[in-house]
Motif scaffolding. Structure first.
Motif, PDB file in Angstrom:
ATOM      1  N   LYS A   1       3.575   5.756  -5.647  1.00 48.66           N
ATOM      2  CA  LYS A   1       3.683   5.488  -7.087  1.00 48.66           C
ATOM      3  C   LYS A   1       4.991   4.795  -7.443  1.00 48.66           C
ATOM      4  CE  LYS A   1       0.754   9.492  -8.003  1.00 48.66           C
ATOM      5  NZ  LYS A   1       0.631  10.826  -8.636  1.00 48.66           N
TER       6      LYS A   1
ATOM      7  N   CYS B   1       0.829  -1.212   0.000  1.00 51.09           N
ATOM      8  CA  CYS B   1       0.000   0.000   0.000  1.00 51.09           C
ATOM      9  C   CYS B   1       0.862   1.260   0.000  1.00 51.09           C
ATOM     10  CB  CYS B   1      -0.936   0.001   1.205  1.00 51.09           C
ATOM     11  SG  CYS B   1      -2.282  -1.183   1.097  1.00 51.09           S
TER      12      CYS B   1
ATOM     13  N   THR C   1      -8.341  11.975 -12.741  1.00 48.58           N
ATOM     14  CA  THR C   1      -8.179  10.843 -13.647  1.00 48.58           C
ATOM     15  C   THR C   1      -9.417  10.614 -14.520  1.00 48.58           C
ATOM     16  OG1 THR C   1      -6.575   9.693 -12.254  1.00 48.58           O
ATOM     17  CG2 THR C   1      -7.887   8.339 -13.746  1.00 48.58           C
ATOM     18  N   SER C   2     -10.598  10.706 -13.947  1.00 53.54           N
ATOM     19  CA  SER C   2     -11.828  10.450 -14.716  1.00 53.54           C
ATOM     20  C   SER C   2     -11.947  11.414 -15.897  1.00 53.54           C
ATOM     21  CB  SER C   2     -13.053  10.578 -13.804  1.00 53.54           C
ATOM     22  OG  SER C   2     -13.037   9.582 -12.811  1.00 53.54           O
TER      23      SER C   2
ATOM     24  N   GLN D   1      -3.257  -4.854 -22.574  1.00 54.25           N
ATOM     25  CA  GLN D   1      -3.705  -3.833 -21.629  1.00 54.25           C
ATOM     26  C   GLN D   1      -2.730  -2.652 -21.557  1.00 54.25           C
ATOM     27  OE1 GLN D   1      -3.563  -4.885 -17.418  1.00 54.25           O
ATOM     28  NE2 GLN D   1      -2.389  -6.719 -17.920  1.00 54.25           N
TER      29      GLN D   1
ATOM     30  N   VAL E   1       0.094   6.341 -15.779  1.00 53.16           N
ATOM     31  CA  VAL E   1      -0.840   6.350 -14.651  1.00 53.16           C
ATOM     32  C   VAL E   1      -0.615   7.590 -13.791  1.00 53.16           C
ATOM     33  CG1 VAL E   1      -1.544   5.140 -12.551  1.00 53.16           C
ATOM     34  CG2 VAL E   1      -1.113   3.846 -14.647  1.00 53.16           C
TER      35      VAL E   1
ATOM     36  N   PRO F   1      -0.843   1.671  -9.021  1.00 51.25           N
ATOM     37  CA  PRO F   1      -2.076   2.176  -8.394  1.00 51.25           C
ATOM     38  C   PRO F   1      -3.192   2.389  -9.403  1.00 51.25           C
ATOM     39  CG  PRO F   1      -0.453   3.928  -8.604  1.00 51.25           C
ATOM     40  CD  PRO F   1       0.247   2.656  -8.977  1.00 51.25           C
ATOM     41  N   TYR F   2      -4.423   2.370  -8.925  1.00 54.33           N
ATOM     42  CA  TYR F   2      -5.566   2.660  -9.779  1.00 54.33           C
ATOM     43  C   TYR F   2      -5.536   4.099 -10.274  1.00 54.33           C
ATOM     44  CZ  TYR F   2      -8.176  -1.626  -8.697  1.00 54.33           C
ATOM     45  OH  TYR F   2      -8.599  -2.922  -8.596  1.00 54.33           O
ATOM     46  N   TYR F   3      -5.166   5.008  -9.399  1.00 55.32           N
ATOM     47  CA  TYR F   3      -5.267   6.426  -9.717  1.00 55.32           C
ATOM     48  C   TYR F   3      -3.921   7.110  -9.552  1.00 55.32           C
ATOM     49  CZ  TYR F   3     -10.124   5.171  -8.943  1.00 55.32           C
ATOM     50  OH  TYR F   3     -11.324   4.539  -8.981  1.00 55.32           O
TER      51      TYR F   3
ATOM     52  N   ILE G   1      -4.949   6.079 -18.734  1.00 56.16           N
ATOM     53  CA  ILE G   1      -4.928   4.624 -18.619  1.00 56.16           C
ATOM     54  C   ILE G   1      -4.093   4.041 -19.752  1.00 56.16           C
ATOM     55  CG2 ILE G   1      -7.128   4.477 -17.408  1.00 56.16           C
ATOM     56  CD1 ILE G   1      -8.452   3.703 -20.044  1.00 56.16           C
TER      57      ILE G   1
END
Length: 289
Positions: free
Chosen positions: A60, A54, A85-86, A208, A190, A78-80, A195
């Protein structure tokens, strides 16, 4: 600034304490997380705590896991990477196709130029031919100058008997180095809030990392240089360490030298700016030295 790539290659327990990575095996080592760019787990005999994972993700720091043959097998990121990001992903999905065509043209021209620089560095033939290919690159590289230059380039660098389909130490080393490079590119994508799946030119539904594969192209010759310089050695652990350290190789931007890791960050920002502003001239020139 140069960042450390930490490689764990023996049975160990990895944990976290007070901003430090703690490595316990025959003794105890401590590495401050601020010094680390990438953590490579080069053995399956490692246990790692969830809190450490974590903390690495929060900072990062890329984590790369290798398989039982010590080849990169997967990565954690990480996801974000950005507060918006959106918004950036929505913009990425709608990138103008004409701008993408011009960006890809620029990427391929820079890639071939760097291949030419590598041939010049090692006193190889066909530099003029590659420079001619640069002038022939069209939007979206519709005439596949990239493919033609790759054949000429690799045959000039590693010999006429060489091709990228061979089962050889050279190809294994190239693939290993490219994996390390792609991982660094993905990390920066990222970090910028985008993405990796939606590319500029690569569109493989099973890949991916389409965008990462696009943006790594001009940096591939850095890996090629390291492999060529070590081509007479076996593809062993020492060779792999040299490839893992590729992010500390030097490149040139506007006549100034940068570590590759820093150059990647600057380059990707310039590409994203060029696409969003629809100004190709925003893309900086990267020169392999």
């Amino acid at each position: 600034m140069s960042w450390r790539t930490v490689v764990i290659s023996s049975k160990s327990k990895l944990s976290y304490k007070n901003n430090y990575l703690i490595v316990r095996n025959d003794d105890v080592k401590m590495i401050h997380l601020s010094e680390i760019n990438t953590l490579v787990i080069d053995t399956t005999l490692v246990s790692i705590t969830s809190i450490l994972i974590c903390e690495l993700l929060n900072r990062k720091i890329k984590i790369i896991f290798c398989d039982e043959k010590h080849n990169p097998n997967g990565e954690v990121m990480p996801y974000y990477g950005s507060h918006n990001t959106s918004k950036k992903v929505a913009m990425q999905a709608g990138w103008d196709k004409n701008i993408k065509a011009l960006v890809w043209k620029k990427i391929i021209k820079q890639k071939i130029k760097n291949q030419s620089n590598i041939l010049k560095k090692f006193n190889k033939e066909n530099i003029i031919k590659l420079n001619q290919y640069i002038e022939q690159v069209q939007e979206n590289d519709s005439t596949n100058r990239e493919g033609h230059s790759a054949k000429v380039y690799f045959n000039s660098l590693f010999g006429m008997e060489f091709n990228r389909e061979l089962d050889s130490d050279i190809n294994s080393a190239l693939d290993y180095g490219y994996t390390i490079l792609l991982s660094a590119i993905n990390r920066e994508i990222v970090n910028n809030g985008y993405i990796t799946q939606i590319g500029i030119n690569h569109k493989n539904e099973f890949n991916q990392f389409n965008l990462g594969c696009d943006l790594m192209e001009i940096f591939r010759p850095v890996v090629d240089k390291v492999v060529y310089e070590n081509r007479n050695f076996n593809f062993d652990r020492e060779f792999k360490y040299k490839l893992i350290n590729v992010l500390n190789e030097k490149i040139c931007i506007d006549k100034s030298e940068y570590y590759l890791s820093n150059g990647i960050s600057l380059y990707l920002k310039s590409v994203f700016k060029a696409i969003e502003d629809k100004k190709i001239e925003s893309i900086i020139d990267i020169e392999v030295i």
